[in-house]
Write a protein that holds these residues in place. Structure first.
Motif, PDB file in Angstrom:
ATOM      1  N   ARG B  30      -4.983  -6.091  20.268  1.00  0.00           N
ATOM      2  CA  ARG B  30      -3.616  -5.588  20.382  1.00  0.00           C
ATOM      3  C   ARG B  30      -3.491  -4.078  20.435  1.00  0.00           C
ATOM      4  N   ALA B  31      -4.517  -3.397  20.944  1.00  0.00           N
ATOM      5  CA  ALA B  31      -4.436  -1.936  21.031  1.00  0.00           C
ATOM      6  C   ALA B  31      -3.427  -1.530  22.101  1.00  0.00           C
ATOM      7  N   CYS B  32      -2.950  -0.277  21.998  1.00  0.00           N
ATOM      8  CA  CYS B  32      -1.991   0.227  22.977  1.00  0.00           C
ATOM      9  C   CYS B  32      -2.666   0.351  24.345  1.00  0.00           C
ATOM     10  N   GLN B  33      -1.823   0.435  25.350  1.00  0.00           N
ATOM     11  CA  GLN B  33      -2.314   0.689  26.702  1.00  0.00           C
ATOM     12  C   GLN B  33      -3.036   2.028  26.753  1.00  0.00           C
ATOM     13  N   GLY B  34      -4.156   2.057  27.389  1.00  0.00           N
ATOM     14  CA  GLY B  34      -4.861   3.327  27.566  1.00  0.00           C
ATOM     15  C   GLY B  34      -5.570   3.822  26.326  1.00  0.00           C
ATOM     16  N   CYS B  35      -5.674   2.988  25.316  1.00  0.00           N
ATOM     17  CA  CYS B  35      -6.306   3.395  24.059  1.00  0.00           C
ATOM     18  C   CYS B  35      -7.778   3.733  24.287  1.00  0.00           C
ATOM     19  N   GLY B  36      -8.135   4.979  24.045  1.00  0.00           N
ATOM     20  CA  GLY B  36      -9.516   5.401  24.230  1.00  0.00           C
ATOM     21  C   GLY B  36     -10.408   4.934  23.100  1.00  0.00           C
ATOM     22  N   GLU B  37      -9.791   4.676  21.955  1.00  0.00           N
ATOM     23  CA  GLU B  37     -10.567   4.259  20.792  1.00  0.00           C
ATOM     24  C   GLU B  37     -11.108   2.842  20.991  1.00  0.00           C
ATOM     25  N   VAL B  38     -10.255   1.981  21.515  1.00  0.00           N
ATOM     26  CA  VAL B  38     -10.706   0.602  21.688  1.00  0.00           C
ATOM     27  C   VAL B  38     -11.704   0.515  22.850  1.00  0.00           C
ATOM     28  N   GLY B  59      -7.763   0.814   9.621  1.00  0.00           N
ATOM     29  CA  GLY B  59      -7.362   1.758  10.663  1.00  0.00           C
ATOM     30  C   GLY B  59      -6.950   0.981  11.895  1.00  0.00           C
ATOM     31  N   CYS B  60      -6.607   1.705  12.937  1.00  0.00           N
ATOM     32  CA  CYS B  60      -6.136   1.069  14.168  1.00  0.00           C
ATOM     33  C   CYS B  60      -7.039  -0.077  14.630  1.00  0.00           C
ATOM     34  N   MET B  61      -8.346   0.199  14.712  1.00  0.00           N
ATOM     35  CA  MET B  61      -9.245  -0.791  15.321  1.00  0.00           C
ATOM     36  C   MET B  61      -9.360  -2.068  14.483  1.00  0.00           C
ATOM     37  N   GLU B  62      -9.210  -1.917  13.195  1.00  0.00           N
ATOM     38  CA  GLU B  62      -9.267  -3.082  12.311  1.00  0.00           C
ATOM     39  C   GLU B  62      -7.988  -3.907  12.486  1.00  0.00           C
ATOM     40  N   ILE B  63      -6.867  -3.198  12.495  1.00  0.00           N
ATOM     41  CA  ILE B  63      -5.575  -3.872  12.585  1.00  0.00           C
ATOM     42  C   ILE B  63      -5.415  -4.608  13.919  1.00  0.00           C
ATOM     43  N   ILE B  64      -5.787  -3.922  15.010  1.00  0.00           N
ATOM     44  CA  ILE B  64      -5.521  -4.512  16.327  1.00  0.00           C
ATOM     45  C   ILE B  64      -6.496  -5.647  16.664  1.00  0.00           C
ATOM     46  N   SER B  65      -7.574  -5.753  15.881  1.00  0.00           N
ATOM     47  CA  SER B  65      -8.600  -6.742  16.241  1.00  0.00           C
ATOM     48  C   SER B  65      -8.585  -7.992  15.371  1.00  0.00           C
ATOM     49  N   ASP B 145     -13.039   8.957  16.700  1.00  0.00           N
ATOM     50  CA  ASP B 145     -12.223  10.120  16.332  1.00  0.00           C
ATOM     51  C   ASP B 145     -11.042  10.289  17.280  1.00  0.00           C
ATOM     52  N   ASN B 146      -9.874   9.849  16.842  1.00  0.00           N
ATOM     53  CA  ASN B 146      -8.662  10.104  17.626  1.00  0.00           C
ATOM     54  C   ASN B 146      -7.835  11.222  16.997  1.00  0.00           C
ATOM     55  N   GLU B 147      -8.476  11.936  16.128  1.00  0.00           N
ATOM     56  CA  GLU B 147      -7.965  13.208  15.615  1.00  0.00           C
ATOM     57  C   GLU B 147      -6.660  13.125  14.819  1.00  0.00           C
ATOM     58  N   TYR B 149      -4.501  10.260  11.633  1.00  0.00           N
ATOM     59  CA  TYR B 149      -4.290   8.911  11.078  1.00  0.00           C
ATOM     60  C   TYR B 149      -3.300   8.206  11.985  1.00  0.00           C
ATOM     61  N   MET B 150      -3.784   7.451  12.944  1.00  0.00           N
ATOM     62  CA  MET B 150      -2.882   6.850  13.918  1.00  0.00           C
ATOM     63  C   MET B 150      -2.256   5.574  13.384  1.00  0.00           C
ATOM     64  N   ASN B 151      -3.049   4.809  12.653  1.00  0.00           N
ATOM     65  CA  ASN B 151      -2.560   3.518  12.178  1.00  0.00           C
ATOM     66  C   ASN B 151      -1.314   3.653  11.321  1.00  0.00           C
ATOM     67  N   PRO B 229      -9.553   9.200  22.842  1.00  0.00           N
ATOM     68  CA  PRO B 229      -8.168   9.542  23.175  1.00  0.00           C
ATOM     69  C   PRO B 229      -7.169   8.480  22.714  1.00  0.00           C
ATOM     70  N   CYS B 230      -6.058   8.956  22.197  1.00  0.00           N
ATOM     71  CA  CYS B 230      -5.000   8.069  21.708  1.00  0.00           C
ATOM     72  C   CYS B 230      -3.696   8.485  22.361  1.00  0.00           C
ATOM     73  N   PRO B 231      -3.359   7.851  23.485  1.00  0.00           N
ATOM     74  CA  PRO B 231      -2.151   8.270  24.208  1.00  0.00           C
ATOM     75  C   PRO B 231      -0.902   8.224  23.328  1.00  0.00           C
ATOM     76  N   THR B 232      -0.837   7.233  22.458  1.00  0.00           N
ATOM     77  CA  THR B 232       0.346   7.085  21.602  1.00  0.00           C
ATOM     78  C   THR B 232       0.493   8.277  20.662  1.00  0.00           C
ATOM     79  N   GLY B 233      -0.608   8.690  20.075  1.00  0.00           N
ATOM     80  CA  GLY B 233      -0.552   9.759  19.089  1.00  0.00           C
ATOM     81  C   GLY B 233      -0.621  11.147  19.682  1.00  0.00           C
TER      82      GLY B 233
HETATM   83  S1  SF4 Z   1      -2.244   4.242  18.182  1.00  0.00           S
HETATM   84 FE1  SF4 Z   1      -3.803   5.246  19.422  1.00  0.00          FE
HETATM   85  S2  SF4 Z   1      -5.788   4.638  18.540  1.00  0.00           S
HETATM   86 FE2  SF4 Z   1      -4.224   3.247  17.741  1.00  0.00          FE
HETATM   87  S3  SF4 Z   1      -4.300   1.496  19.126  1.00  0.00           S
HETATM   88 FE3  SF4 Z   1      -2.694   2.880  19.897  1.00  0.00          FE
HETATM   89  S4  SF4 Z   1      -3.730   4.209  21.367  1.00  0.00           S
HETATM   90 FE4  SF4 Z   1      -5.312   3.196  20.175  1.00  0.00          FE
END
Ligand code: SF4
Ligand SMILES: Cc1ncc(C[n+]2csc(CCOP(=O)(O)OP(=O)(O)O)c2C)c(N)n1
Ligand SMILES: [Mg+2]
Lengths: 391, 321
Positions: B30-38, B59-65, B145-147, B149-151, B229-233
């Protein structure tokens, strides 16, 4: 059947871990737990125990490493005390929720501030709700026996829960006591190697520690609750098995001279032995007094407790920790709630004694009985009354 | 223990022709579109393969997976808390070591890999990480590293770059946004004298996968720091994730290098860097910055690059021409 030894209780605790053939030990030193882990490090270094000893950089990491270890299928042990237990707090809940049968020896010690290395139950009472099986030892032999029992209970497929064995810091941990050390073959017969039903196994992948959305969280917590409640028969059964194998028997609630007694002391831990000898003396002096000792603290053995106090007019509940802001110690708070719910209404006097290593003597028990009998007769309340406090 | 260089002697490189087809981390997360982390996570998983045991920090990767009862993990996976992925991984490693030695499980060659964000690595998890690296466990630690706390909604971390806008480093009359320089986590990892450290960017996906493959090949601890990269953040479009991941390297803001047995090796010598402004312009988190800020950033980036080059020279006396 075993051999008689004189041994420091901490070393006996470590020897129990060896007899139980633990695979992984992750621990961080804190007084008065240190001798336990030092001795384990030595047993591993000398090749007497084939285990990985992970000298972690904190208690938080100790419990975290234990979670990883148990999840990967190893029989896992740690030990801590006081600030160390408090530092583990976050992970303790996760351990039980993930149903990992880690065994932890807690050398009970007070919490800062002021910093104090001495004994009371503040550390474990702050962790009442972690979802672990929790037992209390009163002497060295019990430490040894409860440790072996802890692995047996935790790993029982019906249980799959972590177990904390509580032993009073210094008063037990640093005292040399006579005890019977079981033979390896006896322990092996009682406790076969750990066979987890699932683990972090690439051949059969599982996901552990997932997100619990509101639609599943309540059910997950309910399952944890039921698991701890349901551990009770296994706990008792394995004490019965222990009695058969080793000749020493344990019960969730243990009674001492309760027959016909008007007033009963309720104790946990090593203070129970002082209380016992005080009760014996008071009985000789013609006082109508007895004692019940809580050995199994979680899951709380409600029926055993009610049976043990049946007919008593007064209870004197001893607390070795505080619940600031509610004017009763943690044990008294719980027991009063329980008695109320069950419609049983003895007079409950609550004393707080032995904080931060303060001595509690036989005379103190006599004074408590005097006060409680008087208050019961006068219809006065005694709650959270501190024994021996200098005002 | 053999050295990393020795362990990598017969290293079989991943090339565009033999990119692993396995997907230990499956689609449908469930990561965002364009999520560089995932994307980085998926590439790591492919490089490690199906014999990975994964440990995730919160963190993001734990939550979305892992929204129970669904999981994106096709390999054994455990999440415990935010700050302890390295400690959990060290427990998994110790457990397997004991059980294999005692003959209770077979040595299936599984690789223990811990994942955490920059917060879980550089801030709250740095103690557990340092402990695990120092103790020498045989595992790989991947910092995604998306620089920030995105989650929890784009709060600053010690890995947030200078000037960046986050919800706890908002620019205003009294602030330029993040006022501190990015903590240099790979250098901190390297200071533990572990066999292998590398930085990577998903814009160089083959390089990224090779570094991960090396990390799991060397005995002992390895650390891979991946710019994610984290487009959302970062307030940019999902379509510029990879462009950002490329420009950050081309501007020397995030150099790609390896540290093998203490020897620094540049993966990409950026002889003609683009100005940092060109990189900063891809993300709206920097758009409040003025010329002075950008000049300051440029200067520090130049200094950092020079320092890295001197480390490369100092640790490669023969190669230094
Ligand atoms: S907030 Fe950023 S790091 Fe987290 S899932 Fe969305 S794009 Fe990826
Ligand atoms: C002890 C603790 N403190 C705070 C949090 C809240 N929290 C969860 S994830 C997170 C931020 C994660 O940031 P990072 O590690 O960079 O990963 P990202 O989400 O950016 O991938 C925070 C602050 C937590 N779960 N546990
Ligand atoms: Mg982050």
């Amino acid at each position: 059947m075993g051999r008689r030894v004189g041994l420091e209780v901490s070393l006996a605790c470590a020897e129990a871990v060896k007899l139980c053939n633990a695979d992984v030990i992750a621990a961080y030193p804190i007084t008065p737990q240190t001798h336990i882990v030092e001795h384990l490090a030595e047993l591993v270094a000398e090749g007497h125990l084939d285990a990985e000893f992970v000298p972690v950089e904190s208690e938080h990491s100790a419990m975290s490493a234990c979670v990883g270890s148990a999840a990967a299928g190893a029989r896992t042990f740690t030990s801590t005390s006081s600030q160390g237990l408090a530092l583990m707090h976050e992970i303790l809940f996760i351990t039980s929720s993930l149903r990992l049968p880690i065994v932890m020896a807690v050398a009970n010690r007070s919490l800062s501030a002021p910093i104090s290395i001495w004994n009371d139950h503040s550390d474990i009472m702050a962790e009442r709700d972690i979802g672990w099986v929790q037992t209390f030892a009163e002497n060295g032999q019990e430490v040894l026996d409860l440790m072996i029992h802890a692995f047996k209970v935790g790993e029982d497929p019906r249980v799959n829960l972590p177990v904390a064995v509580n032993m009073d810091g210094f008063i037990l941990t640093h005292v040399i006591e006579p005890m019977v050390m079981p033979d390896q073959a006896e322990v092996d017969a009682y406790l076969p190697p750990y066979k987890p039903s699932q683990w972090l196994n690439p051949a059969q992948p599982i996901s552990l520690g997932m997100v619990g959305v509101p639609e599943v969280y309540t059910e997950a917590k309910k399952a944890n609750l039921v698991a701890l409640e349901d551990s009770y028969p296994a706990i008792v059964e394995h004490w019965e098995g222990f009695a058969k194998a080793f000749g020493r028997s344990y019960q969730p609630i243990e009674s001492h001279r309760t027959d016909g007694a008007d007033t009963l002391f309720v104790t946990m831990g090593s203070l129970g032995e002082t209380c016992m000898s005080a009760v014996d003396q008071m009985r000789e002096d013609g006082r109508s007094v007895g004692q019940v000792r809580i050995r199994l603290w979680r899951p709380f053995p409600v029926d055993d407790f009610l049976a043990a106090i049946k007919g008593a007019k007064n209870l004197i509940v001893l607390d070795r920790a505080l619940c600031p802001g509610i004017l009763a110690g943690p044990v008294a708070t719980e027991l009063r709630a329980l008695l109320y719910a069950k419609g049983v209404r003895p007079f409950v006097a609550n004393f707080v004694a032995g904080l931060g290593g303060r001595d509690v003597t036989r005379t103190d028990f006599v004074a408590m009985l005097d006060k409680a009998e008087q208050a019961a007769a006068d219809g006065q309340e005694i709650t959270c009354q501190m024994v021996g406090v200098k005002e | 223990m053999i050295s990393a260089a020795e362990a990598l002697k017969d290293f079989q490189k991943i090339t565009p022709k033999n990119i692993p087809l396995v997907e230990p981390f499956s689609k449908g997360h469930r990561a965002c579109q364009g999520c560089g982390e995932v994307l980085a996570l998926r590439l790591v998983a492919k490089a490690v393969g199906m014999d990975m045991i994964a440990v995730s920090a919160t963190g993001c990767m734990e939550i979305i997976s892992s929204p129970y009862p669904q999981t994106a993990w096709e390999v054994p996976w455990i999440h415990v808390a935010f700050e302890n992925a390295a400690a959990v991984a060290s427990g998994v490693e110790a457990s397997r070591k004991a059980l294999i030695r005692k003959g209770r499980i077979k040595d299936d060659g599984a690789k223990v890999v811990a994942f955490a964000g920059d917060g879980g690595t550089a801030d709250i998890g740095i103690q557990a990480l340092s402990g695990a690296l120092e103790r020498g466990h045989d595992f790989t630690y991947v910092c995604l590293d998306n620089e920030a706390y995105m989650n929890t909604g784009i709060q600053r971390s010690s890995s947030t770059p200078y000037g960046a806008m986050t919800t706890t480093s908002p620019p205003g009359p009294k602030s330029r946004g993040q006022m501190t320089w990015k903590k240099n986590m790979p250098m901190i990892a390297a200071a533990h004298n572990i066999p292998y450290v590398a930085t990577a960017s998903p814009a160089w996906h083959i390089d990224l996968m090779n570094k991960v493959k090396k990390a799991v090949t060397v005995p002992g601890p390895a650390y891979v720091h991946i710019y994610s990269p984290c487009p959302t953040g970062w307030r940019c479009g999902p379509e510029v994730s990879i462009e950002t991941a490329r420009k950050v390297v081309q501007s020397r803001v995030f150099p790609l290098y390896e540290v093998i047995d203490g020897r620094f090796v540049l993966s990409r010598d950026i002889k003609k860097p683009i100005p940092v402004k060109e990189y900063l312009d891809t993300q709206r988190r920097f758009r409040h910055l003025g010329e002075k800020d950008i000049a300051y950033i440029q200067k520090r980036v130049d200094d950092d690059w020079a320092r890295l080059l001197s480390l490369v020279q100092a640790t490669n006396p023969v190669a230094a021409e």
